[in-house]
Enzyme design. Sequence first.
Site, PDB file in Angstrom:
ATOM      1  N   ASP A   8       7.434 -14.595  -7.182  1.00  0.00           N
ATOM      2  CA  ASP A   8       6.106 -14.346  -6.816  1.00  0.00           C
ATOM      3  C   ASP A   8       5.336 -13.927  -8.039  1.00  0.00           C
ATOM      4  OD1 ASP A   8       4.041 -13.815  -4.843  1.00  0.00           O
ATOM      5  OD2 ASP A   8       4.818 -11.624  -5.018  1.00  0.00           O
ATOM      6  N   ASP A  10       1.851 -11.723  -7.626  1.00  0.00           N
ATOM      7  CA  ASP A  10       1.010 -10.378  -7.317  1.00  0.00           C
ATOM      8  C   ASP A  10       1.932  -9.253  -6.979  1.00  0.00           C
ATOM      9  OD1 ASP A  10      -1.212 -11.367  -8.042  1.00  0.00           O
ATOM     10  OD2 ASP A  10      -2.003 -11.403  -5.965  1.00  0.00           O
TER      11      ASP A  10
END
Length: 272
Positions: A8, A10
């Site tokens: 991922d 953020d």
Amino acid sequence: MAIIIFTDLDGTLLNQDDYRCDAALPVLKELQAKQIPVIPVTSKTRQEVETLRQELNLGDPFIVENGSAVFVPLDSKQFVLSAKIEREGYQLELLGCTYAQARQGLAAVATMLGERLRGFGDLSEQEIGQLTGLSEQEVKRAKAREFTEPFLTPDRVSQQQLQQAVEAKGFQVVVGDRFSHLIGSGAGKGKAVRWLVRHYRSPKAEEKLITVGLGNSPNDLAMLEAVDVPIVVPSAKAPHPGLMGRGWQVASAPGCQGWANAVVSVCDRLLA
């Protein structure tokens, strides 16, 4: 042993507060030298991910818009596929729907609920900038949707009502505090990860493949469940409770520092 790292962005590879990844830069260079793919798995658009890939000198495939599509560079040697769609230097595997279909779906859900649902396509760049804090250029890249439609989460509709209406219209929804995302029924971070792993081709046929995944929120749950080594990156306060109680490794620090520490540790252990 061959390793693929799915990550991922953020709050994981990128810090949650300033979106920087300084602590991860030396590790990314070392992974590139060892030909270990680092594959973003994100809700971001292709344009947003392409900008980051250029900044970080990444050349591996990537998964966008909550697992709606996989982009594989045409010159990829590690991922061999014969996708039917080519788009601007990539082979594209479409798992979700098109943006036009997502827009139509949002309109149908709004009618069913009797609510006005305002998506990115209804909001001006200035409005999105005010709501998100993104710069003008960042807003343009975030607004360049190809497969999903973010929309303002309605106040007067429960999460259960929203999910039921979306599913009745043949879509999925990722519900957020401010924005929710309408995505196609075939999309998913876990599905995209598994699809890409099936198309991995190791330079050495006898090599065992180990997949590593790093995420920080329940939106990453399907990705973490799809890998061999799931790693939870905590926030500044604690790991997200929605990812706990599964016996998964938790990184030693939040953001890019935790990402870097965890990746170095797992690679040292697997390649020892």
